[in-house]
Design an enzyme around this catalytic site. Structure first.
Site, PDB file in Angstrom:
ATOM      1  N   ASP A  75      -5.744-100.164  11.347  1.00 44.28           N
ATOM      2  CA  ASP A  75      -5.843-101.123  10.249  1.00 44.28           C
ATOM      3  C   ASP A  75      -6.211-102.527  10.740  1.00 44.28           C
ATOM      4  OD1 ASP A  75      -5.319 -99.189   8.435  1.00 44.28           O
ATOM      5  OD2 ASP A  75      -3.249 -99.769   8.039  1.00 44.28           O
ATOM      6  N   ASN A 148      -4.906-108.864   4.038  1.00 47.92           N
ATOM      7  CA  ASN A 148      -3.509-108.450   3.955  1.00 47.92           C
ATOM      8  C   ASN A 148      -2.577-109.570   3.510  1.00 47.92           C
ATOM      9  OD1 ASN A 148      -3.425-105.748   4.426  1.00 47.92           O
ATOM     10  ND2 ASN A 148      -2.513-105.867   6.463  1.00 47.92           N
ATOM     11  N   SER A 192       4.993-107.399   4.671  1.00 49.56           N
ATOM     12  CA  SER A 192       5.839-107.573   3.490  1.00 49.56           C
ATOM     13  C   SER A 192       6.750-106.363   3.286  1.00 49.56           C
ATOM     14  CB  SER A 192       4.958-107.786   2.252  1.00 49.56           C
ATOM     15  OG  SER A 192       5.733-107.830   1.073  1.00 49.56           O
TER      16      SER A 192
END
Length: 294
Positions: A75, A148, A192
């Protein structure tokens, strides 16, 4: 068809995957352009083919008339694609050679099927929200975008920080703790999530505000619409803070003004038909695998 390919920190295992991808693209007569970084790795491994079109930025991708951007890696590599494509509108697809792969979720053993899906238009395009970091200083070389998240974090000692947040100029809260995260729906499965934030579907049109180790038991993550402007003021016994945009970070002092808002463009990602966000979540987080379900 023309595809652009990028990868980071190539290993011998990655090199095998890349050679396999090159071979399949050659079979289907698809033209290839590679990033400057990948071109350097290919020279290191003495790969015999030369790629005359090597890209360094979004203008190069426009000039080469690229149809798809292929990210090979995890990612982190997929997030780095944003800095190449910016507002070009070129769709990005990831082939996963990393670990979890919430974004880069196409496995290496399906490369041929993935390329055939692109050729046969057996895919859908998702528009992923991008956040913009706005400040009165040049901190990230004006590459002020993240797919992100944006974070503010203490840096110099273990003392609490106090971060006051405003929504469209109205006071919202002062967060005492280690820091704060502003996440897009895409980033809701990243940092998060580690700090107790909710998972949000990519098309939800909102931001997630997640405190990092808050020192108030009544403070919880909140979801706000992505059309708000979020501004911050920081206080601490130390003057310096760490801020980040995806995997990039800088140290700043508490005099710098910080604002987060939605970028004027989105990042287009490719989802092969049959794939879904729910399916990715179930696979990566092993939801539905509870033995009591069977």
């Amino acid at each position: 068809m023309i595809v652009a390919i990028n990868t980071n920190l190539i290993s011998k295992e990655d090199f095998v995957v890349i050679k396999h991808l090159f071979q399949i693209l050659k079979e289907y007569e698809i033209k290839i352009t590679v990033s400057k970084e990948l071109n350097g790795f290919l020279k290191k491994y003495k790969y015999s083919n030369n790629f005359p079109d090597v890209f360094e930025n979004s203008q190069d991708l426009r000039d080469f008339k690229v149809d798809f951007f292929i990210s090979i890696g995890g990612d982190g590599t997929f997030l780095a694609a944003l800095l190449y494509i910016k507002d070009s509108g070129i769709p990005v697809i990831g082939i996963n050679t990393g670990r979890l792969g919430f974004l880069s979720y196409n496995p290496t053993n399906t490369i041929r099927e993935t390329i055939k899906s692109l050729i046969n238009k057996n895919y859908e395009i998702e528009n992923r929200c991008v956040l913009k970091f706005d400040t009165n200083k040049c901190i990230f070389n004006n590459d002020n975008y993240a797919l992100n998240d944006f974070t503010i974090h203490k840096r110099d000692n273990s003392s609490l920080t106090a971060i006051t947040m405003y929504l469209n100029g109205d006071f919202f809260n002062t967060y005492w703790g280690d820091g704060i995260i502003v996440s897009t729906p895409t980033g809701s499965t990243a940092y998060s999530l580690s700090c107790g934030g909710p998972i949000v579907f990519p098309e939800s049109n909102n931001f997630v505000i997640t405190p990092v180790s808050p020192h108030n038991l009544n403070v919880r993550p909140v979801i706000v619409p992505d059309n708000v402007e979020i501004t911050f003021e920081m206080k601490s016994r130390e003057r310096n803070f760490l801020i980040s945009l995806d995997s990039r970070y800088k140290i700043i002092n508490n005099k710098i003004k910080l604002k987060i808002l939605k970028a004027p463009f989105s990042m287009k990602t490719v989802r092969i038909k049959g794939q879904s966000f729910s399916g990715v979540i179930r696979e990566k987080l092993m939801w539905g695998k509870d033995r009591r379900n069977f």
